[in-house]
Write a protein that holds these residues in place. Structure first.
Motif, PDB file in Angstrom:
ATOM      1  N   PHE A  92       0.831  -1.198   0.000  1.00 12.62           N
ATOM      2  CA  PHE A  92       0.000   0.000   0.000  1.00 12.62           C
ATOM      3  C   PHE A  92       0.869   1.253   0.000  1.00 12.62           C
ATOM      4  N   LEU A  93       0.472   2.225  -0.794  1.00 16.25           N
ATOM      5  CA  LEU A  93       1.015   3.576  -0.650  1.00 16.25           C
ATOM      6  C   LEU A  93       0.114   4.302   0.328  1.00 16.25           C
ATOM      7  N   GLU A  94       0.676   4.750   1.428  1.00 22.13           N
ATOM      8  CA  GLU A  94      -0.075   5.465   2.457  1.00 22.13           C
ATOM      9  C   GLU A  94       0.165   6.962   2.290  1.00 22.13           C
ATOM     10  N   ILE A  95      -0.924   7.721   2.304  1.00 19.34           N
ATOM     11  CA  ILE A  95      -0.864   9.176   2.181  1.00 19.34           C
ATOM     12  C   ILE A  95      -1.498   9.770   3.431  1.00 19.34           C
ATOM     13  N   VAL A  96      -0.729  10.563   4.168  1.00 12.20           N
ATOM     14  CA  VAL A  96      -1.236  11.188   5.385  1.00 12.20           C
ATOM     15  C   VAL A  96      -1.254  12.705   5.179  1.00 12.20           C
ATOM     16  N   CYS A  97      -2.380  13.301   5.474  1.00 11.86           N
ATOM     17  CA  CYS A  97      -2.570  14.744   5.306  1.00 11.86           C
ATOM     18  C   CYS A  97      -2.812  15.384   6.661  1.00 11.86           C
ATOM     19  N   SER A  98      -2.421  16.653   6.764  1.00 11.57           N
ATOM     20  CA  SER A  98      -2.473  17.308   8.068  1.00 11.57           C
ATOM     21  C   SER A  98      -3.648  18.264   8.232  1.00 11.57           C
ATOM     22  N   ASP A  99      -4.239  18.747   7.174  1.00 11.41           N
ATOM     23  CA  ASP A  99      -5.302  19.756   7.304  1.00 11.41           C
ATOM     24  C   ASP A  99      -6.342  19.550   6.212  1.00 11.41           C
ATOM     25  N   PRO A 100      -7.337  18.712   6.443  1.00  7.64           N
ATOM     26  CA  PRO A 100      -7.621  17.998   7.694  1.00  7.64           C
ATOM     27  C   PRO A 100      -6.744  16.755   7.833  1.00  7.64           C
ATOM     28  N   ILE A 101      -6.722  16.191   9.053  1.00  8.84           N
ATOM     29  CA  ILE A 101      -5.990  14.939   9.251  1.00  8.84           C
ATOM     30  C   ILE A 101      -6.745  13.840   8.513  1.00  8.84           C
ATOM     31  N   LEU A 102      -6.066  13.262   7.568  1.00  8.31           N
ATOM     32  CA  LEU A 102      -6.703  12.316   6.661  1.00  8.31           C
ATOM     33  C   LEU A 102      -5.695  11.250   6.283  1.00  8.31           C
ATOM     34  N   ARG A 103      -6.191  10.064   6.093  1.00  9.67           N
ATOM     35  CA  ARG A 103      -5.331   8.965   5.662  1.00  9.67           C
ATOM     36  C   ARG A 103      -5.969   8.284   4.463  1.00  9.67           C
ATOM     37  N   MET A 104      -5.186   8.141   3.410  1.00  8.16           N
ATOM     38  CA  MET A 104      -5.659   7.461   2.212  1.00  8.16           C
ATOM     39  C   MET A 104      -4.696   6.325   1.884  1.00  8.16           C
ATOM     40  N   ARG A 105      -5.223   5.303   1.234  1.00 11.96           N
ATOM     41  CA  ARG A 105      -4.399   4.156   0.850  1.00 11.96           C
ATOM     42  C   ARG A 105      -4.608   3.850  -0.621  1.00 11.96           C
ATOM     43  N   ILE A 106      -3.514   3.492  -1.266  1.00  8.79           N
ATOM     44  CA  ILE A 106      -3.573   2.984  -2.631  1.00  8.79           C
ATOM     45  C   ILE A 106      -3.043   1.561  -2.605  1.00  8.79           C
ATOM     46  N   ASP A 107      -3.862   0.632  -3.039  1.00 12.50           N
ATOM     47  CA  ASP A 107      -3.450  -0.769  -3.135  1.00 12.50           C
ATOM     48  C   ASP A 107      -2.697  -0.942  -4.450  1.00 12.50           C
ATOM     49  N   ARG A 108      -1.461  -1.386  -4.355  1.00 14.09           N
ATOM     50  CA  ARG A 108      -0.623  -1.537  -5.553  1.00 14.09           C
ATOM     51  C   ARG A 108      -1.298  -2.375  -6.637  1.00 14.09           C
ATOM     52  N   ASN A 109      -2.058  -3.382  -6.233  1.00 10.86           N
ATOM     53  CA  ASN A 109      -2.644  -4.306  -7.202  1.00 10.86           C
ATOM     54  C   ASN A 109      -4.017  -3.887  -7.715  1.00 10.86           C
ATOM     55  N   LEU A 110      -4.707  -2.999  -7.006  1.00 11.24           N
ATOM     56  CA  LEU A 110      -6.093  -2.682  -7.364  1.00 11.24           C
ATOM     57  C   LEU A 110      -6.275  -1.290  -7.959  1.00 11.24           C
ATOM     58  N   PHE A 111      -5.244  -0.455  -7.884  1.00 10.24           N
ATOM     59  CA  PHE A 111      -5.390   0.918  -8.349  1.00 10.24           C
ATOM     60  C   PHE A 111      -5.515   0.952  -9.873  1.00 10.24           C
ATOM     61  N   ARG A 112      -6.366   1.878 -10.367  1.00 10.25           N
ATOM     62  CA  ARG A 112      -6.537   2.071 -11.810  1.00 10.25           C
ATOM     63  C   ARG A 112      -5.559   3.158 -12.268  1.00 10.25           C
ATOM     64  N   TYR A 113      -4.405   2.751 -12.711  1.00 12.13           N
ATOM     65  CA  TYR A 113      -3.326   3.683 -13.024  1.00 12.13           C
ATOM     66  C   TYR A 113      -3.666   4.601 -14.198  1.00 12.13           C
ATOM     67  N   LYS A 114      -4.474   4.135 -15.110  1.00  8.59           N
ATOM     68  CA  LYS A 114      -4.831   4.969 -16.258  1.00  8.59           C
ATOM     69  C   LYS A 114      -5.586   6.224 -15.849  1.00  8.59           C
ATOM     70  N   SER A 115      -6.242   6.195 -14.678  1.00 13.84           N
ATOM     71  CA  SER A 115      -7.039   7.341 -14.244  1.00 13.84           C
ATOM     72  C   SER A 115      -6.195   8.586 -14.013  1.00 13.84           C
ATOM     73  N   THR A 116      -4.888   8.405 -13.790  1.00 13.40           N
ATOM     74  CA  THR A 116      -4.022   9.547 -13.464  1.00 13.40           C
ATOM     75  C   THR A 116      -3.609  10.350 -14.691  1.00 13.40           C
ATOM     76  N   GLY A 117      -3.706   9.748 -15.868  1.00 13.30           N
ATOM     77  CA  GLY A 117      -3.207  10.407 -17.059  1.00 13.30           C
ATOM     78  C   GLY A 117      -1.704  10.300 -17.234  1.00 13.30           C
ATOM     79  N   LEU A 118      -1.039   9.598 -16.308  1.00 17.88           N
ATOM     80  CA  LEU A 118       0.402   9.401 -16.443  1.00 17.88           C
ATOM     81  C   LEU A 118       0.691   8.388 -17.549  1.00 17.88           C
TER      82      LEU A 118
END
Length: 243
Positions: free
Chosen positions: A155-181
């Motif tokens: 998992f890629l873990e993303i922690v934000c401070s304002d607001p305090i938030l935690r998001m996860r990206i599952d390496r195997n389940l993420f839809r990479y095409k959605s990023t436009g990269l």
């Protein structure tokens, strides 16, 4: 219920695990080997739930040994949220915001609100029992053999401070095409490209030990030792010292 306190290392402190274990073990009633193991899982918050006098004495000894730290009330620790039930499945990058989506919700986040990026692995042991037939030429017998294999979720873990938030990206389940990269030929390469793109857009964010391990060229699916326990300790420390 009596007040209890935590010991946090300062941002500029490099913990000498051996020295810290010698100092903290006797105060916490732990043998040095056990204290060393505990400190391996505590990259930021070195101890919690400690009476004030013991926390003060340990902090003083750590400081005198060249390890700057502070004592805070346990109630003042900012705890990283528990893992979200649903991982982020898609993202879009705008100039000012990260737009994120899961199957249940979506939102947008300013790039400068991202405070920590880290890669965490969860290792699950799968056990199966296999029947083995044996023969000596005259007779046959069967025995049951226990076999284990380990599944690694990344998992890629993303922690934000304002607001305090935690998001996860599952390496195997993420839809990479959605990023436009630009898409690559493997999931590993797409995952790396996503991590790099997020870090480039949030350059002030700290990277945790799992992210740093990946940055050295290691495959994210190989075990990196950055457990959920280590990550949550580090994230709680970061949010608390920045508060």
């Amino acid at each position: 219920m009596p007040d209890t306190y935590a010991i946090l290392r300062e941002a500029d402190c490099r913990v000498d695990l051996d020295k810290a274990a010698e100092i903290m073990g006797p105060c916490l009633g732990l043998a040095k080997a056990d204290m060393l193991q505990a400190l391996h899982d505590r990259p930021g918050v070195l101890a919690k739930m400690v009476p004030y006098d013991a926390a003060r004495d340990m902090a003083k000894a750590l400081i005198l040994a060249g390890m700057p730290c502070r004592v805070v009330h346990d109630d003042h620790l900012i705890r990283v949220p528990t893992p979200p039930r649903v991982a982020i499945r898609g993202m879009e990058f705008t100039e000012e915001h990260l737009v994120f989506r899961s199957v249940e919700w979506e939102g947008r986040l300013r790039w400068d609100n991202i405070r920590l990026l880290d890669i965490v692995q969860e290792v699950a042991e799968k056990v199966e029992f296999v029947t083995i037939e044996e023969s000596d030429g005259e007779s046959h017998s069967h025995r049951t053999e226990r076999r284990s294999r380990f599944d690694v979720s990344v998992f890629l873990e993303i922690v934000c401070s304002d607001p305090i938030l935690r998001m996860r990206i599952d390496r195997n389940l993420f839809r990479y095409k959605s990023t436009g990269l630009k898409m690559h030929t493997s999931r590993e390469m797409n995952f790396r490209a996503l991590c790099i793109a997020l870090h480039m857009r949030s350059p002030d964010a700290l990277i945790g030990p799992g992210f740093a391990w990946m940055s050295k060229g290691n495959n994210t699916h190989h075990q990196n030792g950055n457990t959920l326990k280590k990550f949550e300790n580090f994230a709680s420390w970061l949010l608390t010292v920045e508060a």
